[in-house]
Write a protein that holds these residues in place. Structure first.
Motif, PDB file in Angstrom:
ATOM      1  N   CYS A  14       1.380  -1.259   0.135  1.00 41.27           N
ATOM      2  CA  CYS A  14       0.057  -0.039  -0.138  1.00 41.27           C
ATOM      3  C   CYS A  14       0.863   1.293  -0.194  1.00 41.27           C
ATOM      4  N   LEU A  15       0.820   2.234  -1.000  1.00 40.69           N
ATOM      5  CA  LEU A  15       1.206   3.486  -0.816  1.00 40.69           C
ATOM      6  C   LEU A  15       0.471   4.675   0.348  1.00 40.69           C
ATOM      7  N   GLY A  16       2.025   5.712   0.375  1.00 41.10           N
ATOM      8  CA  GLY A  16       2.224   6.271   1.831  1.00 41.10           C
ATOM      9  C   GLY A  16       1.518   5.953   2.640  1.00 41.10           C
ATOM     10  N   ARG A  17       0.410   6.004   3.226  1.00 41.04           N
ATOM     11  CA  ARG A  17      -0.364   6.195   4.696  1.00 41.04           C
ATOM     12  C   ARG A  17      -1.760   5.419   4.422  1.00 41.04           C
ATOM     13  N   ASN A  18      -1.732   4.711   3.098  1.00 39.42           N
ATOM     14  CA  ASN A  18      -2.353   3.879   3.515  1.00 39.42           C
ATOM     15  C   ASN A  18      -1.785   2.318   3.937  1.00 39.42           C
ATOM     16  N   ALA A  19      -0.904   2.121   4.163  1.00 38.72           N
ATOM     17  CA  ALA A  19      -0.207   1.491   5.051  1.00 38.72           C
ATOM     18  C   ALA A  19      -0.409   1.506   6.446  1.00 38.72           C
ATOM     19  N   ASP A  20       0.173   2.406   6.960  1.00 42.80           N
ATOM     20  CA  ASP A  20      -0.112   3.030   8.455  1.00 42.80           C
ATOM     21  C   ASP A  20      -1.732   2.505   8.394  1.00 42.80           C
ATOM     22  N   ARG A  21      -2.849   2.822   7.628  1.00 41.39           N
ATOM     23  CA  ARG A  21      -4.275   2.789   7.796  1.00 41.39           C
ATOM     24  C   ARG A  21      -4.997   1.141   7.699  1.00 41.39           C
ATOM     25  N   VAL A  22      -4.058   0.326   6.938  1.00 41.30           N
ATOM     26  CA  VAL A  22      -4.366  -1.269   7.413  1.00 41.30           C
ATOM     27  C   VAL A  22      -3.612  -1.752   8.507  1.00 41.30           C
ATOM     28  N   ARG A  23      -2.232  -1.137   9.154  1.00 46.74           N
ATOM     29  CA  ARG A  23      -1.940  -1.916  10.331  1.00 46.74           C
ATOM     30  C   ARG A  23      -2.788  -1.184  11.297  1.00 46.74           C
ATOM     31  N   GLU A 146      -7.272   2.611  -2.992  1.00 52.51           N
ATOM     32  CA  GLU A 146      -6.929   2.540  -3.979  1.00 52.51           C
ATOM     33  C   GLU A 146      -5.755   2.139  -4.628  1.00 52.51           C
ATOM     34  N   GLY A 147      -4.761   2.928  -3.764  1.00 57.22           N
ATOM     35  CA  GLY A 147      -3.611   3.413  -3.503  1.00 57.22           C
ATOM     36  C   GLY A 147      -2.681   2.544  -3.432  1.00 57.22           C
ATOM     37  N   GLU A 180      -4.258  19.259  14.682  1.00 58.39           N
ATOM     38  CA  GLU A 180      -3.010  18.540  13.742  1.00 58.39           C
ATOM     39  C   GLU A 180      -2.393  18.138  13.395  1.00 58.39           C
ATOM     40  N   GLU A 181      -2.982  16.631  13.987  1.00 55.41           N
ATOM     41  CA  GLU A 181      -2.465  15.489  13.625  1.00 55.41           C
ATOM     42  C   GLU A 181      -3.226  14.918  12.152  1.00 55.41           C
ATOM     43  N   CYS A 182      -4.071  15.799  11.480  1.00 57.45           N
ATOM     44  CA  CYS A 182      -5.029  14.701  10.822  1.00 57.45           C
ATOM     45  C   CYS A 182      -5.215  14.993   9.209  1.00 57.45           C
ATOM     46  N   HIS A 183      -3.665  15.930   9.270  1.00 55.12           N
ATOM     47  CA  HIS A 183      -3.204  16.427   7.481  1.00 55.12           C
ATOM     48  C   HIS A 183      -2.240  14.665   7.091  1.00 55.12           C
ATOM     49  N   ASP A 184      -2.559  14.346   5.781  1.00 54.69           N
ATOM     50  CA  ASP A 184      -1.581  12.787   5.391  1.00 54.69           C
ATOM     51  C   ASP A 184      -0.860  14.056   4.619  1.00 54.69           C
ATOM     52  N   ASP A 185      -0.349  12.488   4.101  1.00 52.63           N
ATOM     53  CA  ASP A 185       1.719  13.340   3.470  1.00 52.63           C
ATOM     54  C   ASP A 185       1.401  14.201   1.922  1.00 52.63           C
TER      55      ASP A 185
END
Length: 215
Positions: A14-23, A146-147, A180-185
């Motif tokens: 998974c690309l970018g923050r998508n990997a963290d969302r899966v974990r 979809e990333g 302030e933590e709600c912004h993605d990459d």
């Protein structure tokens, strides 16, 4: 996908923050689209034989089942053939139907057909939408993505090439975070702050049109 090892395997593709969302999710749903749906017709035929509709106490007859099979083949382009044969047959069928519409100036109404990829993806997205609405109604948060690398997911999850992977949806308990933590990459806002969604939307006046398309 819910085990820690499998989530990590999926996250690796998974690309970018998508990997963290899966974990971080409780589980991630991998939605598959069947590009050769006619291969499952025998199973679907048994399903029809075992079921009873609201208006009939007996299953559909042979003619009705044959009609259903032909309609599925027509709309899905999911010919149960090798790709080298199925793709040209799908193209010829769609082109012929389009020619009938153009040459008769739509006096003969025929459906607008799509490729097997498009048709299967449309139907899969309806299921994904229903799943997300059901999760929301039960207080669960979902994140459609979809990333990701399809080939990698296909390999680690042993998914046959017959199936497409139009999207994956991470699911779990909502996580409240500081603004302030709600912004993605890429700088977009996501998540929930004090019960309020952070993702911006276009005004509904621009997105919902009355009677005719307007821009």
């Amino acid at each position: 996908v819910h085990s820690k090892s499998n989530k990590e395997a999926v996250a690796n593709f998974c690309l970018g923050r998508n990997a963290d969302r899966v974990r971080d999710s409780d589980c991630t749903i991998i939605f598959l689209s069947d590009k050769q749906s006619a291969r499952s017709y025998k199973r679907f035929n048994n399903f029809l034989d075992e079921g009873v509709s609201r208006t009939s106490k007996s299953p559909p007859g042979p003619w009705a089942k044959r009609k259903i099979q032909l309609l599925i083949l027509l709309f899905s382009s999911g010919w149960p053939l090798p790709r080298i044969l199925a793709n040209p047959m799908s193209f010829v069928t769609r082109t012929a139907v389009s020619c009938v519409s153009v040459l008769t100036r739509r006096k003969i109404l025929v459906p607008s057909l799509a490729s097997a990829d498009t048709w299967s993806t449309k139907n899969t997205m309806l299921v994904a939408m229903t799943y997300m609405l059901a999760c929301t109604s039960r207080g669960l948060a979902t994140c459609p993505m979809e990333g990701f690398n399809v080939g990698g997911l296909r390999k680690v999850l042993r998914i046959p090439k017959r199936y497409g992977i139009p999207l994956i949806v991470s699911t779990g308990q909502p996580f409240l975070r500081k603004q302030e933590e709600c912004h993605d990459d890429v700088g977009m806002e996501h998540g929930t702050v004090s019960g309020r969604g952070m993702t911006r939307r276009y005004p509904k006046e621009e997105m919902i049109m009355d009677d005719f398309f307007k821009r």
